[in-house]
Enzyme design. Structure first.
Site, PDB file in Angstrom:
ATOM      1  CB  CYS A 138      33.798  45.733  44.124  1.00  0.00           C
ATOM      2  SG  CYS A 138      32.537  44.715  44.906  1.00  0.00           S
ATOM      3  CB  CYS A 141      31.103  43.632  42.147  1.00  0.00           C
ATOM      4  SG  CYS A 141      31.192  44.712  43.534  1.00  0.00           S
ATOM      5  CG  ASP A 142      34.072  43.827  39.399  1.00  0.00           C
ATOM      6  OD1 ASP A 142      32.920  43.864  38.947  1.00  0.00           O
ATOM      7  OD2 ASP A 142      34.657  44.822  39.847  1.00  0.00           O
TER       8      ASP A 142
END
Ligand code: NDP
Length: 314
Positions: A138, A141-142
């Site tokens: 992801c 997200c990261d």
């Protein structure tokens, strides 16, 4: 064990829409939002700009959209439970739904558990190797983590997710490479064009990642050209999987019919599963459209069908 008319399992556009409709129909739905991922709201919680949800001409951030969905369903009396559902028993009626700490007898159930990002079996990427040490599924997200700043980053995949994630990563990395196994992107034209025009994005066609190496964090990826079989190691700080999704159906333990690809089977043109009184909406039963708007639409259908099914029984 409390008995309720309707339990909805899974948040996201489908779950919240099912909750909105069923709450307005006075079914007092209980919605298990999920806890495992740490965030309720499904895949849109890890998306940035949503430009194709009608009603938002200037676009909207994924988490903001889910916040609005949730709030709207809450207004009409949805009861949210911040737990995962561990198991269900569909063998007798009322059904049983067992969460981490709570459980209910449910007269009807709507399943909207969505799908989660797939990982590939590449040496160096597994748990205990470099997973979450530069390898993730992801980017949204990261991607902002300091380890990726001004470094060379690699995204595997050729669909809209791969392109969206690569474009997002251009905010952080020095150069972003999309590694795609064939010579044409699956992504929509508009997204593909954006990637191909972006000065910080390079597409490596006909290519696969065969190995990821590093001491504590990702330091290099080995890429093979599938046509020439030539392999080359490249300096890298991040590897992001964007190779599709797996539907979340494990907790059903085989009690509902699935398609061979693991998605929930519904009767064509409806949202009815193989057990009467159990309905499904969103990505868990949709491997064709998989959009927020279609998920919301099928969540609405599931609520209307549950309402009619309950009324007919009374
Ligand atoms: P897709 O299934 O569309 O794409 C998956 C990609 O991964 C494909 O290019 C596929 O290659 C590749 N792939 C799959 N397995 C492997 C493997 N074993 N090795 C190497 N590559 C592999 O998934 P997405 O998550 O990209 O998109 C899902 C849906 O969500 C789509 O409908 C998409 O339009 C939508 N979406 C829309 C967005 C937007 O509009 N902003 C953003 C993100 C997703 P191949 O092409 O060769 O099969």
């Amino acid at each position: 064990m409390d008995r309720v008319k309707l339990v909805i399992i899974g948040s996201g556009p489908a779950g919240y829409t099912a909750a909105l409709y069923s709450a307005r129909a006075n079914l007092s739905p209980v919605l298990y939002e999920g806890f495992f991922s740490g965030v309720a709201g499904g895949q849109l919680m890890t998306t940035t700009d949503v430009e194709n949800y009608p009603g938002f001409p200037d676009g909207v951030q994924g988490p903001e959209l889910m916040h609005l969905f949730r709030k709207q369903a809450e207004r009409f009396g949805t009861c949210y439970i911040n737990e995962d559902v561990k198991s269900v028993d569909l063998s007798s009626h009322p059904f049983k739904v067992v969460g981490s700490h709570t459980s209910f007898e449910a007269e009807s159930i709507i399943i909207t558990t969505g799908a989660e990002a797939k990982r590939l079996d590449i040496p160096g990427t597994h748990d205990g190797e470099l997973w979450q040490k530069g390898v993730t599924a992801c980017a949204i997200c990261d991607g902002a983590a300091p380890i990726f700043r001004d470094k060379e980053l690699y995204v595997i995949g050729g669909g809209d997710s791969a392109v969206e994630e690569a474009l997002f990563l251009t905010n952080y990395g020095s150069q972003v490479y999309i590694v795609h196994r064939r010579e044409e992107l699956r992504a929509s034209k508009i997204m593909a064009e954006r990637a191909m025009k972006h000065p910080k994005v390079t597409i490596l066609w006909d290519s696969v990642v065969t190995k990821v190496e590093g001491e504590k964090l990702v330091e290099s990826v080995t890429i093979q050209n599938v046509k020439t079989k030539e392999e080359k190691s490249h300096e890298a700080a991040g590897l992001f999987f964007a190779v599709g999704h797996t539907p979340n159906t494990k907790f059903l333990n085989g009690q509902l019919d699935l398609h061979p690809n693991g998605y929930l089977k519904v009767k064509p043109g409806t949202v009815q599963t193989s057990v009467e009184g159990v309905f499904a909406g969103g990505d868990v039963q949709d491997f064709t459209y998989r959009q927020a708007i279609t998920a919301a639409g099928s969540g609405c259908m599931a609520a209307l069908e549950a309402e009619r099914w309950l009324a007919a029984r009374e």
